[in-house]
Design a protein around this motif. Structure first.
Motif, PDB file in Angstrom:
ATOM      1  N   THR A   9      -6.853  14.118  -9.637  1.00  0.00           N
ATOM      2  CA  THR A   9      -7.475  13.942  -8.325  1.00  0.00           C
ATOM      3  C   THR A   9      -8.984  13.733  -8.423  1.00  0.00           C
ATOM      4  OG1 THR A   9      -7.577  16.356  -8.093  1.00  0.00           O
ATOM      5  CG2 THR A   9      -5.704  15.226  -7.065  1.00  0.00           C
TER       6      THR A   9
ATOM      7  N   ILE B  52       0.836  -1.197   0.000  1.00  0.00           N
ATOM      8  CA  ILE B  52       0.000   0.000   0.000  1.00  0.00           C
ATOM      9  C   ILE B  52       0.875   1.252   0.000  1.00  0.00           C
ATOM     10  CG2 ILE B  52      -1.615   1.365   1.406  1.00  0.00           C
ATOM     11  CD1 ILE B  52      -2.975  -1.238   2.202  1.00  0.00           C
ATOM     12  N   ALA B  53       1.971   1.224   0.766  1.00  0.00           N
ATOM     13  CA  ALA B  53       2.869   2.385   0.813  1.00  0.00           C
ATOM     14  C   ALA B  53       3.485   2.666  -0.561  1.00  0.00           C
ATOM     15  CB  ALA B  53       3.965   2.159   1.851  1.00  0.00           C
TER      16      ALA B  53
ATOM     17  N   LYS C 147      -6.433   5.335   0.802  1.00  0.00           N
ATOM     18  CA  LYS C 147      -5.602   6.198   1.638  1.00  0.00           C
ATOM     19  C   LYS C 147      -5.401   7.570   1.012  1.00  0.00           C
ATOM     20  CE  LYS C 147      -4.261   3.422   5.088  1.00  0.00           C
ATOM     21  NZ  LYS C 147      -4.415   3.745   6.539  1.00  0.00           N
ATOM     22  N   GLU C 148      -5.304   7.620  -0.320  1.00  0.00           N
ATOM     23  CA  GLU C 148      -5.098   8.886  -1.020  1.00  0.00           C
ATOM     24  C   GLU C 148      -6.410   9.621  -1.283  1.00  0.00           C
ATOM     25  OE1 GLU C 148      -2.084  10.358  -1.941  1.00  0.00           O
ATOM     26  OE2 GLU C 148      -1.324   8.801  -0.585  1.00  0.00           O
TER      27      GLU C 148
ATOM     28  N   SER D 231      -4.226   1.706  -1.365  1.00  0.00           N
ATOM     29  CA  SER D 231      -3.505   2.957  -1.604  1.00  0.00           C
ATOM     30  C   SER D 231      -4.443   4.033  -2.152  1.00  0.00           C
ATOM     31  CB  SER D 231      -2.339   2.726  -2.566  1.00  0.00           C
ATOM     32  OG  SER D 231      -2.776   2.169  -3.787  1.00  0.00           O
ATOM     33  N   LEU D 232      -5.401   3.657  -2.994  1.00  0.00           N
ATOM     34  CA  LEU D 232      -6.370   4.625  -3.516  1.00  0.00           C
ATOM     35  C   LEU D 232      -7.266   5.148  -2.395  1.00  0.00           C
ATOM     36  CD1 LEU D 232      -7.221   2.775  -6.831  1.00  0.00           C
ATOM     37  CD2 LEU D 232      -6.411   5.135  -6.705  1.00  0.00           C
TER      38      LEU D 232
ATOM     39  N   LEU E 112       0.987   6.836  -6.701  1.00  0.00           N
ATOM     40  CA  LEU E 112      -0.163   7.719  -6.918  1.00  0.00           C
ATOM     41  C   LEU E 112       0.185   9.171  -6.611  1.00  0.00           C
ATOM     42  CD1 LEU E 112      -2.969   5.483  -5.373  1.00  0.00           C
ATOM     43  CD2 LEU E 112      -2.642   6.013  -7.804  1.00  0.00           C
ATOM     44  N   SER E 113       1.014   9.387  -5.589  1.00  0.00           N
ATOM     45  CA  SER E 113       1.436  10.750  -5.248  1.00  0.00           C
ATOM     46  C   SER E 113       2.232  11.365  -6.400  1.00  0.00           C
ATOM     47  CB  SER E 113       2.285  10.726  -3.970  1.00  0.00           C
ATOM     48  OG  SER E 113       2.755  12.018  -3.657  1.00  0.00           O
TER      49      SER E 113
ATOM     50  N   ASP F 215      -3.461  -4.085  -2.713  1.00  0.00           N
ATOM     51  CA  ASP F 215      -2.572  -2.961  -2.430  1.00  0.00           C
ATOM     52  C   ASP F 215      -3.011  -1.713  -3.175  1.00  0.00           C
ATOM     53  OD1 ASP F 215      -1.640  -4.595  -4.720  1.00  0.00           O
ATOM     54  OD2 ASP F 215      -0.137  -3.037  -4.929  1.00  0.00           O
TER      55      ASP F 215
ATOM     56  N   ARG G 244       0.859   4.177  -2.775  1.00  0.00           N
ATOM     57  CA  ARG G 244       0.638   5.590  -2.451  1.00  0.00           C
ATOM     58  C   ARG G 244       1.752   6.471  -3.016  1.00  0.00           C
ATOM     59  NH1 ARG G 244      -1.095   6.842   3.599  1.00  0.00           N
ATOM     60  NH2 ARG G 244      -1.651   8.795   2.536  1.00  0.00           N
ATOM     61  N   GLU G 245       2.982   5.966  -2.971  1.00  0.00           N
ATOM     62  CA  GLU G 245       4.097   6.727  -3.553  1.00  0.00           C
ATOM     63  C   GLU G 245       3.884   6.926  -5.052  1.00  0.00           C
ATOM     64  OE1 GLU G 245       8.952   6.340  -4.227  1.00  0.00           O
ATOM     65  OE2 GLU G 245       7.937   5.073  -2.735  1.00  0.00           O
TER      66      GLU G 245
END
Length: 212
Positions: free
Chosen positions: A136, A119-120, A154-155, A151-152, A126-127, A147, A123-124
């Motif tokens: 966005t 997931i981390a 979380k973002e 991650s989606l 996606l960021s 994962d 997120r990296e």
């Protein structure tokens, strides 16, 4: 084999500032880069250049590609984004290629290579994607990978699990990546991960230019 007619339409889309000290004419360097990314092996690219009267090594062509530092451009604002991962083997070890594609245009928006999938890591990726593009408010189309879903969430990005339809576009891109790495049995040997990622991003850049 590359589509030669189409390739001849491309001029000036590679920044060749890095070749100031190169003894090879810029047109030849650009041709070598384009044809290698389009489908020619390093060996066949060298043969092509020899047919043009320019003798260069496989290492020289390899270095041209990586010195050009090619990668997909930013600034897109798609309504939908298809995201997926694919295993790439480097020196016998598994890495994961994350790729985001605009399913309306088939253009690659962002591509990164990671040593694992979590997931981390998602997120990296996606960021970085949201920094490059206005996504966005887009709807992300993914498979059921936990994962990516995590991650989606979380973002705070909207997503839909879709195994067909628009997601077929990102599968098409991955099939092309697999085709281009098939001579290595879908793997890279005797290179470090950073070099493999550089080549994969350069290929993504070429893919987008090919679609233009």
């Amino acid at each position: 084999m590359p589509e030669t007619g189409r390739l001849k339409q491309y001029t000036g889309w590679i920044d060749l500032d890095f070749v100031e000290r190169e003894r090879t004419p810029r047109k030849i360097i650009e041709m070598g880069i384009r044809h290698h990314l389009a489908g020619l092996s390093l060996s066949n690219t060298v043969i092509l250049l020899e047919d043009l009267g320019v003798k260069r090594s496989r290492t020289a062509v390899h270095n041209w590609v990586h010195k050009a530092d090619l990668q997909p451009e930013g600034g897109a604002s798609p309504d939908r984004v298809a995201v997926d991962q694919k295993v790439i083997r480097i020196n016998g070890e598994q890495y994961w290629l994350y790729t985001a594609v605009d399913p309306q245009t088939n253009r690659i928006l962002h591509s990164r290579l990671f040593p694992t999938y979590t997931i981390a890591i998602g997120r990296e990726f996606l960021s970085e994607l949201t920094e490059k593009h206005a996504v966005t408010d887009a709807l992300f189309l993914i498979d059921d990978a936990g994962d990516l879903i995590g991650s989606l969430r979380k973002e705070g990005l909207s997503y839909r699990v879709e195994l067909h339809g628009h997601r077929n576009q990102v599968e098409r891109v991955f099939r092309e990546v697999e085709r281009r790495t098939s001579s290595f049995s879908n793997s890279f040997s005797h290179v470090d991960p950073a070099t493999a990622e550089s080549w994969l991003q350069a290929h993504a850049f070429w893919w987008n230019q090919w679609l233009s």
